[in-house]
Write a protein that holds these residues in place. Structure first.
Motif, PDB file in Angstrom:
ATOM      1  N   ASP A   9     -21.357  15.646 -33.404  1.00 38.45           N
ATOM      2  CA  ASP A   9     -21.726  16.484 -34.547  1.00 38.45           C
ATOM      3  C   ASP A   9     -22.075  17.912 -34.151  1.00 38.45           C
ATOM      4  O   ASP A   9     -22.293  18.754 -35.021  1.00 38.45           O
ATOM      5  CB  ASP A   9     -22.941  15.887 -35.266  1.00 38.45           C
ATOM      6  CG  ASP A   9     -22.708  14.489 -35.785  1.00 38.45           C
ATOM      7  OD1 ASP A   9     -21.602  14.225 -36.306  1.00 38.45           O
ATOM      8  OD2 ASP A   9     -23.626  13.656 -35.670  1.00 38.45           O
ATOM      9  N   VAL A  16     -25.937  21.417 -34.564  1.00 30.91           N
ATOM     10  CA  VAL A  16     -24.982  20.828 -35.512  1.00 30.91           C
ATOM     11  C   VAL A  16     -23.999  21.899 -35.984  1.00 30.91           C
ATOM     12  O   VAL A  16     -24.399  22.971 -36.446  1.00 30.91           O
ATOM     13  CB  VAL A  16     -25.709  20.187 -36.715  1.00 30.91           C
ATOM     14  CG1 VAL A  16     -24.705  19.750 -37.788  1.00 30.91           C
ATOM     15  CG2 VAL A  16     -26.536  18.992 -36.265  1.00 30.91           C
ATOM     16  N   ASN A  20     -20.245  20.022 -40.376  1.00 33.53           N
ATOM     17  CA  ASN A  20     -20.757  18.650 -40.358  1.00 33.53           C
ATOM     18  C   ASN A  20     -21.833  18.405 -41.398  1.00 33.53           C
ATOM     19  O   ASN A  20     -22.048  17.265 -41.802  1.00 33.53           O
ATOM     20  CB  ASN A  20     -21.223  18.264 -38.958  1.00 33.53           C
ATOM     21  CG  ASN A  20     -20.041  17.954 -38.069  1.00 33.53           C
ATOM     22  OD1 ASN A  20     -19.015  17.459 -38.537  1.00 33.53           O
ATOM     23  ND2 ASN A  20     -20.154  18.274 -36.804  1.00 33.53           N
TER      24      ASN A  20
END
Length: 126
Positions: A9, A16, A20
């Protein structure tokens, strides 16, 4: 719905990757259906994203546990709008407003039936 941030991810820095968050919200919407023994593909059609507005407030990182909350904010004849918020330790880090259109299997918009409207209201309580 709780989501753990995995290596897949994140970017190379362990943060992140921006797209995502959309995936996390999609999983939460699908999970709402799965939790009732259903799928997002219904007997007469399914929902597609028509409009998305995203607000990236803070970053999540590898290993974080996130919570996605989803709430219905508007129901229309052939679409509905949801507000989805992603939290990390009770702090909002991402917010998404998404309009989902109801289409038939030929890809044409169709009116949301009373049964589908009731299901949407049950899954994503206003």
């Amino acid at each position: 719905m709780n989501i753990r941030v995995y290596y897949e991810d994140t970017d190379t820095g362990g943060v992140v990757y921006h797209s995502n968050y959309l995936n996390f919200c999609e999983r939460a919407r699908s999970e709402a259906f799965f939790s009732k023994g259903l799928t997002p593909v219904l007997q007469n059609g399914h929902f597609v994203a028509r409009r998305v507005e995203a607000d990236y407030i803070k970053s999540a990182k590898l290993g974080d546990e996130l919570c996605v909350m989803t709430r219905l904010i508007e129901m229309r004849a052939a679409s509905f709008k949801l507000l989805q918020s992603v939290f990390k330790e009770n702090e909002k880090i991402f917010e998404l407003t998404i309009t989902l259109a109801y289409i038939n299997f030929e890809g044409k918009p169709q009116k949301i039936t009373k049964e589908v409207e009731e299901l949407v209201r049950l899954l994503f309580i206003e």
